[in-house]
Design an enzyme around this catalytic site. Structure first.
Site, mmCIF file in Angstrom:
data_model
loop_
_atom_site.group_PDB
_atom_site.id
_atom_site.type_symbol
_atom_site.label_atom_id
_atom_site.label_comp_id
_atom_site.label_asym_id
_atom_site.label_seq_id
_atom_site.Cartn_x
_atom_site.Cartn_y
_atom_site.Cartn_z
ATOM 1 C CE LYS A 173 -4.930 -0.878 11.698
ATOM 2 N NZ LYS A 173 -4.129 -0.800 10.448
ATOM 3 N N GLY B 264 0.357 8.313 0.934
ATOM 4 C CA GLY B 264 0.119 8.287 2.368
ATOM 5 C C GLY B 264 1.266 7.753 3.201
ATOM 6 N N GLY C 126 0.795 -1.221 0.000
ATOM 7 C CA GLY C 126 0.000 0.000 0.000
ATOM 8 C C GLY C 126 0.822 1.261 0.000
ATOM 9 C CB ALA C 127 4.195 1.844 -0.781
ATOM 10 C CE1 TYR D 75 -9.470 0.245 10.541
ATOM 11 C CE2 TYR D 75 -9.796 1.586 12.510
ATOM 12 C CZ TYR D 75 -9.031 1.242 11.413
ATOM 13 O OH TYR D 75 -7.839 1.874 11.171
ATOM 14 N N GLY E 128 2.387 4.677 3.713
ATOM 15 C CA GLY E 128 3.274 3.716 3.055
ATOM 16 C C GLY E 128 4.339 4.388 2.226
#
Length: 284
Positions: free
Chosen positions: A174, A23, A19-20, A170, A25
Protein backbone atom coordinates in the site's frame (compact mmCIF):
# COMPACT_ATOMS: atom_id res chain seq x y z
CA UNK A 1 -18.95 25.40 -6.23
CA UNK A 2 -22.75 25.66 -6.25
CA UNK A 3 -24.99 22.61 -5.99
CA UNK A 4 -25.99 22.91 -9.62
CA UNK A 5 -22.37 23.20 -10.71
CA UNK A 6 -21.34 20.25 -8.54
CA UNK A 7 -24.07 18.11 -10.07
CA UNK A 8 -22.52 18.46 -13.53
CA UNK A 9 -18.85 19.00 -12.62
CA UNK A 10 -17.78 15.81 -14.42
CA UNK A 11 -20.16 16.10 -17.38
CA UNK A 12 -18.61 14.51 -20.46
CA UNK A 13 -15.34 13.62 -18.74
CA UNK A 14 -14.02 10.08 -19.04
CA UNK A 15 -12.92 8.07 -16.01
CA UNK A 16 -11.21 4.69 -16.08
CA UNK A 17 -11.22 2.64 -12.90
CA UNK A 18 -9.82 -0.73 -11.90
CA UNK A 19 -11.61 -3.23 -9.68
CA UNK A 20 -15.00 -1.60 -10.11
CA UNK A 21 -17.47 -4.49 -10.09
CA UNK A 22 -18.34 -3.79 -6.45
CA UNK A 23 -17.27 -1.92 -3.32
CA UNK A 24 -15.27 1.30 -3.38
CA UNK A 25 -14.48 1.12 -7.10
CA UNK A 26 -18.13 0.86 -8.00
CA UNK A 27 -19.06 3.63 -5.56
CA UNK A 28 -16.54 5.97 -7.17
CA UNK A 29 -17.87 5.14 -10.62
CA UNK A 30 -21.49 5.70 -9.57
CA UNK A 31 -20.74 9.00 -7.85
CA UNK A 32 -18.89 10.28 -10.92
CA UNK A 33 -21.73 9.02 -13.13
CA UNK A 34 -24.22 11.12 -11.16
CA UNK A 35 -22.22 14.13 -12.34
CA UNK A 36 -22.39 12.99 -15.96
CA UNK A 37 -19.07 11.17 -16.35
CA UNK A 38 -18.31 8.43 -18.84
CA UNK A 39 -17.01 5.35 -17.01
CA UNK A 40 -14.82 2.60 -18.43
CA UNK A 41 -14.38 -0.08 -15.80
CA UNK A 42 -11.98 -2.98 -15.56
CA UNK A 43 -12.79 -6.08 -13.51
CA UNK A 44 -12.43 -9.86 -13.73
CA UNK A 45 -15.93 -10.71 -12.49
CA UNK A 46 -17.86 -11.63 -15.62
CA UNK A 47 -19.90 -14.37 -13.92
CA UNK A 48 -21.61 -14.14 -10.52
CA UNK A 49 -19.35 -15.02 -7.61
CA UNK A 50 -20.76 -17.61 -5.19
CA UNK A 51 -20.02 -15.42 -2.15
CA UNK A 52 -19.75 -11.86 -3.48
CA UNK A 53 -22.47 -9.69 -5.03
CA UNK A 54 -22.29 -8.15 -8.48
CA UNK A 55 -20.45 -8.58 -11.76
CA UNK A 56 -18.87 -6.13 -14.15
CA UNK A 57 -22.19 -6.09 -16.03
CA UNK A 58 -24.36 -5.30 -13.01
CA UNK A 59 -21.85 -2.58 -12.13
CA UNK A 60 -22.22 -1.07 -15.59
CA UNK A 61 -26.00 -1.13 -15.18
CA UNK A 62 -25.72 0.66 -11.83
CA UNK A 63 -23.50 3.32 -13.39
CA UNK A 64 -25.91 3.96 -16.25
CA UNK A 65 -28.84 4.08 -13.84
CA UNK A 66 -26.97 6.85 -12.00
CA UNK A 67 -26.81 8.93 -15.18
CA UNK A 68 -23.44 8.11 -16.69
CA UNK A 69 -22.26 6.13 -19.70
CA UNK A 70 -20.58 2.83 -18.84
CA UNK A 71 -18.41 0.45 -20.83
CA UNK A 72 -17.32 -2.73 -19.03
CA UNK A 73 -13.99 -4.32 -19.92
CA UNK A 74 -13.23 -7.79 -18.59
CA UNK A 75 -9.59 -8.04 -17.63
CA UNK A 76 -6.86 -8.25 -15.03
CA UNK A 77 -5.02 -5.11 -13.92
CA UNK A 78 -1.86 -7.20 -13.57
CA UNK A 79 -1.79 -7.88 -17.31
CA UNK A 80 -0.37 -5.18 -19.56
CA UNK A 81 -2.45 -6.24 -22.57
CA UNK A 82 -5.69 -6.06 -20.57
CA UNK A 83 -4.85 -2.62 -19.25
CA UNK A 84 -3.96 -1.41 -22.74
CA UNK A 85 -7.30 -2.72 -24.00
CA UNK A 86 -9.11 -0.85 -21.22
CA UNK A 87 -7.52 2.45 -22.15
CA UNK A 88 -7.98 1.85 -25.89
CA UNK A 89 -11.67 1.24 -25.22
CA UNK A 90 -11.96 4.54 -23.38
CA UNK A 91 -10.30 6.37 -26.26
CA UNK A 92 -12.37 4.60 -28.91
CA UNK A 93 -15.67 5.11 -27.11
CA UNK A 94 -15.22 8.56 -25.62
CA UNK A 95 -12.20 10.16 -27.28
CA UNK A 96 -9.72 10.12 -24.41
CA UNK A 97 -9.09 9.72 -20.69
CA UNK A 98 -9.47 12.51 -18.14
CA UNK A 99 -9.36 10.59 -14.86
CA UNK A 100 -7.46 7.44 -13.88
CA UNK A 101 -8.57 5.73 -10.67
CA UNK A 102 -6.28 3.08 -9.23
CA UNK A 103 -8.67 1.18 -7.01
CA UNK A 104 -7.91 -2.54 -7.46
CA UNK A 105 -6.12 -3.91 -4.43
CA UNK A 106 -5.39 -7.16 -2.62
CA UNK A 107 -4.95 -7.60 1.12
CA UNK A 108 -3.48 -10.23 3.39
CA UNK A 109 -2.49 -9.38 6.95
CA UNK A 110 -0.97 -12.78 7.76
CA UNK A 111 2.22 -12.65 9.86
CA UNK A 112 5.38 -12.89 7.78
CA UNK A 113 6.17 -16.45 8.86
CA UNK A 114 2.68 -17.54 7.78
CA UNK A 115 2.31 -15.42 4.62
CA UNK A 116 2.65 -17.49 1.46
CA UNK A 117 4.80 -16.31 -1.41
CA UNK A 118 1.67 -16.52 -3.58
CA UNK A 119 -0.18 -14.00 -1.40
CA UNK A 120 2.89 -11.75 -1.24
CA UNK A 121 3.18 -11.76 -5.03
CA UNK A 122 -0.54 -11.14 -5.45
CA UNK A 123 -0.41 -8.00 -3.28
CA UNK A 124 2.64 -6.65 -5.07
CA UNK A 125 1.27 -7.48 -8.52
CA UNK A 126 -2.19 -5.97 -8.03
CA UNK A 127 -1.39 -3.09 -5.71
CA UNK A 128 1.93 -1.85 -7.09
CA UNK A 129 2.27 -3.31 -10.59
CA UNK A 130 -1.41 -2.75 -11.39
CA UNK A 131 -1.26 0.87 -10.26
CA UNK A 132 1.85 1.42 -12.38
CA UNK A 133 0.43 -0.27 -15.48
CA UNK A 134 -2.89 1.56 -15.45
CA UNK A 135 -1.40 4.98 -14.85
CA UNK A 136 1.31 4.47 -17.45
CA UNK A 137 -1.27 3.45 -20.06
CA UNK A 138 -3.41 6.52 -19.29
CA UNK A 139 -0.60 9.09 -19.30
CA UNK A 140 -0.47 9.86 -23.05
CA UNK A 141 -4.19 10.67 -22.95
CA UNK A 142 -4.10 12.48 -19.60
CA UNK A 143 -1.55 14.85 -21.15
CA UNK A 144 -4.25 15.94 -23.62
CA UNK A 145 -6.98 16.43 -21.02
CA UNK A 146 -7.83 19.96 -19.86
CA UNK A 147 -8.24 18.69 -16.29
CA UNK A 148 -6.29 15.46 -15.79
CA UNK A 149 -6.36 13.50 -12.55
CA UNK A 150 -4.84 10.30 -11.21
CA UNK A 151 -6.47 9.14 -7.98
CA UNK A 152 -5.01 6.19 -6.09
CA UNK A 153 -6.79 4.45 -3.23
CA UNK A 154 -3.85 4.33 -0.85
CA UNK A 155 -3.06 5.58 2.66
CA UNK A 156 -0.96 8.43 3.98
CA UNK A 157 2.62 7.41 4.75
CA UNK A 158 2.54 6.67 8.47
CA UNK A 159 5.97 5.50 9.58
CA UNK A 160 4.80 4.52 13.05
CA UNK A 161 6.58 1.34 14.17
CA UNK A 162 3.15 -0.17 14.75
CA UNK A 163 2.07 0.09 11.10
CA UNK A 164 5.48 -1.00 9.89
CA UNK A 165 5.39 -4.09 12.07
CA UNK A 166 1.80 -5.27 12.20
CA UNK A 167 1.64 -6.57 8.60
CA UNK A 168 4.85 -5.50 6.80
CA UNK A 169 4.09 -7.02 3.39
CA UNK A 170 0.63 -5.46 3.04
CA UNK A 171 2.00 -2.17 4.35
CA UNK A 172 4.78 -2.33 1.76
CA UNK A 173 2.29 -2.86 -1.06
CA UNK A 174 0.00 0.00 0.00
CA UNK A 175 2.84 2.41 0.71
CA UNK A 176 4.22 1.45 -2.70
CA UNK A 177 0.99 2.74 -4.22
CA UNK A 178 1.27 5.92 -2.16
CA UNK A 179 4.87 6.54 -3.19
CA UNK A 180 4.00 6.10 -6.85
CA UNK A 181 1.11 8.56 -6.53
CA UNK A 182 3.19 11.19 -4.74
CA UNK A 183 6.05 10.67 -7.17
CA UNK A 184 3.79 11.17 -10.17
CA UNK A 185 2.53 14.44 -8.66
CA UNK A 186 6.05 15.83 -9.00
CA UNK A 187 6.98 14.03 -12.21
CA UNK A 188 3.93 15.42 -14.03
CA UNK A 189 3.42 18.71 -12.19
CA UNK A 190 4.46 20.78 -15.23
CA UNK A 191 2.07 18.75 -17.40
CA UNK A 192 -0.73 19.69 -14.95
CA UNK A 193 -1.64 16.07 -14.31
CA UNK A 194 -2.80 15.91 -10.70
CA UNK A 195 -1.93 12.80 -8.71
CA UNK A 196 -3.40 12.23 -5.26
CA UNK A 197 -4.28 9.47 -2.81
CA UNK A 198 -7.59 8.91 -1.06
CA UNK A 199 -8.07 6.79 2.05
CA UNK A 200 -11.06 6.19 4.33
CA UNK A 201 -11.18 7.54 7.86
CA UNK A 202 -13.05 4.40 8.94
CA UNK A 203 -13.61 0.84 7.95
CA UNK A 204 -15.72 0.62 4.79
CA UNK A 205 -18.41 -2.05 4.49
CA UNK A 206 -16.88 -3.94 1.57
CA UNK A 207 -16.29 -7.64 1.00
CA UNK A 208 -12.86 -7.28 2.63
CA UNK A 209 -14.67 -6.46 5.89
CA UNK A 210 -17.81 -8.58 5.65
CA UNK A 211 -15.81 -11.71 4.80
CA UNK A 212 -13.98 -11.57 8.14
CA UNK A 213 -15.02 -13.80 11.04
CA UNK A 214 -17.02 -11.02 12.72
CA UNK A 215 -17.97 -9.47 9.39
CA UNK A 216 -21.60 -8.64 10.18
CA UNK A 217 -20.66 -6.93 13.44
CA UNK A 218 -17.79 -5.05 11.83
CA UNK A 219 -20.03 -3.90 8.98
CA UNK A 220 -22.36 -2.23 11.47
CA UNK A 221 -19.45 -0.02 12.59
CA UNK A 222 -18.23 0.63 9.04
CA UNK A 223 -19.30 3.41 6.71
CA UNK A 224 -20.72 2.65 3.28
CA UNK A 225 -18.53 2.76 0.16
CA UNK A 226 -20.52 5.82 -0.98
CA UNK A 227 -18.46 8.08 1.29
CA UNK A 228 -15.35 7.16 -0.71
CA UNK A 229 -17.27 7.60 -3.96
CA UNK A 230 -18.45 11.08 -3.06
CA UNK A 231 -15.02 12.13 -1.79
CA UNK A 232 -13.32 10.85 -4.94
CA UNK A 233 -15.74 12.73 -7.18
CA UNK A 234 -15.13 15.91 -5.20
CA UNK A 235 -11.35 15.62 -5.65
CA UNK A 236 -11.32 14.94 -9.39
CA UNK A 237 -13.82 17.74 -10.04
CA UNK A 238 -11.29 20.29 -8.79
CA UNK A 239 -8.78 22.01 -11.12
CA UNK A 240 -5.79 19.70 -11.48
CA UNK A 241 -3.23 22.46 -11.02
CA UNK A 242 -4.73 23.33 -7.63
CA UNK A 243 -4.77 19.92 -6.02
CA UNK A 244 -1.90 17.47 -6.38
CA UNK A 245 0.57 15.54 -4.26
CA UNK A 246 -1.80 15.02 -1.35
CA UNK A 247 -3.06 12.07 0.68
CA UNK A 248 -6.70 12.87 1.38
CA UNK A 249 -8.99 11.33 3.99
CA UNK A 250 -12.56 10.89 2.79
CA UNK A 251 -14.32 12.65 5.67
CA UNK A 252 -11.97 15.65 5.48
CA UNK A 253 -12.69 16.05 1.76
CA UNK A 254 -16.44 16.07 2.34
CA UNK A 255 -16.26 18.43 5.32
CA UNK A 256 -14.16 20.82 3.23
CA UNK A 257 -16.88 20.59 0.57
CA UNK A 258 -19.49 21.63 3.13
CA UNK A 259 -20.88 18.23 4.14
CA UNK A 260 -21.33 18.50 7.90
CA UNK A 261 -23.45 15.40 8.54
CA UNK A 262 -21.78 12.10 7.66
CA UNK A 263 -24.42 9.95 9.37
CA UNK A 264 -26.03 9.01 6.06
CA UNK A 265 -22.93 6.94 5.31
CA UNK A 266 -23.61 4.72 8.32
CA UNK A 267 -21.13 3.31 10.79
CA UNK A 268 -22.94 4.42 13.92
CA UNK A 269 -21.66 6.90 16.49
CA UNK A 270 -18.17 5.36 16.72
CA UNK A 271 -17.15 3.82 13.40
CA UNK A 272 -13.94 1.79 13.42
CA UNK A 273 -10.86 3.83 12.41
CA UNK A 274 -9.18 2.42 9.31
CA UNK A 275 -5.69 1.00 8.99
CA UNK A 276 -2.63 3.28 8.85
CA UNK A 277 -4.31 6.10 10.76
CA UNK A 278 -3.08 7.14 14.20
CA UNK A 279 -6.57 6.78 15.64
CA UNK A 280 -6.50 3.06 14.78
CA UNK A 281 -3.15 2.38 16.46
CA UNK A 282 -3.53 0.58 19.81
CA UNK A 283 -2.51 2.80 22.71
CA UNK A 284 -0.07 1.34 25.21
Amino acid sequence: MTNSTAATALQGRTLVVSGASRGIGLAIAVSAARQGANIVLLAKTAEPHPKLPGTIYTAAADIEAAGGNAVPVIGDVRKEDDVARLVETAVDQFGGVDICVNNASAISTDPTDELSAKKFDLMMDINVRGTFLLTKACLPHLRKSPNAHVLTIAPPMNMSPYWLGVHPSYTLSKYGMTLLALGWAEEYREAKIASNCLWPETYIATAAVTSLAAGSELAESSRSPEIMGDAAAAIVARPSDEVTGQCFIDSDVLRDAGVTDLSRYGGGDNPIPDLFLDAAEPKS
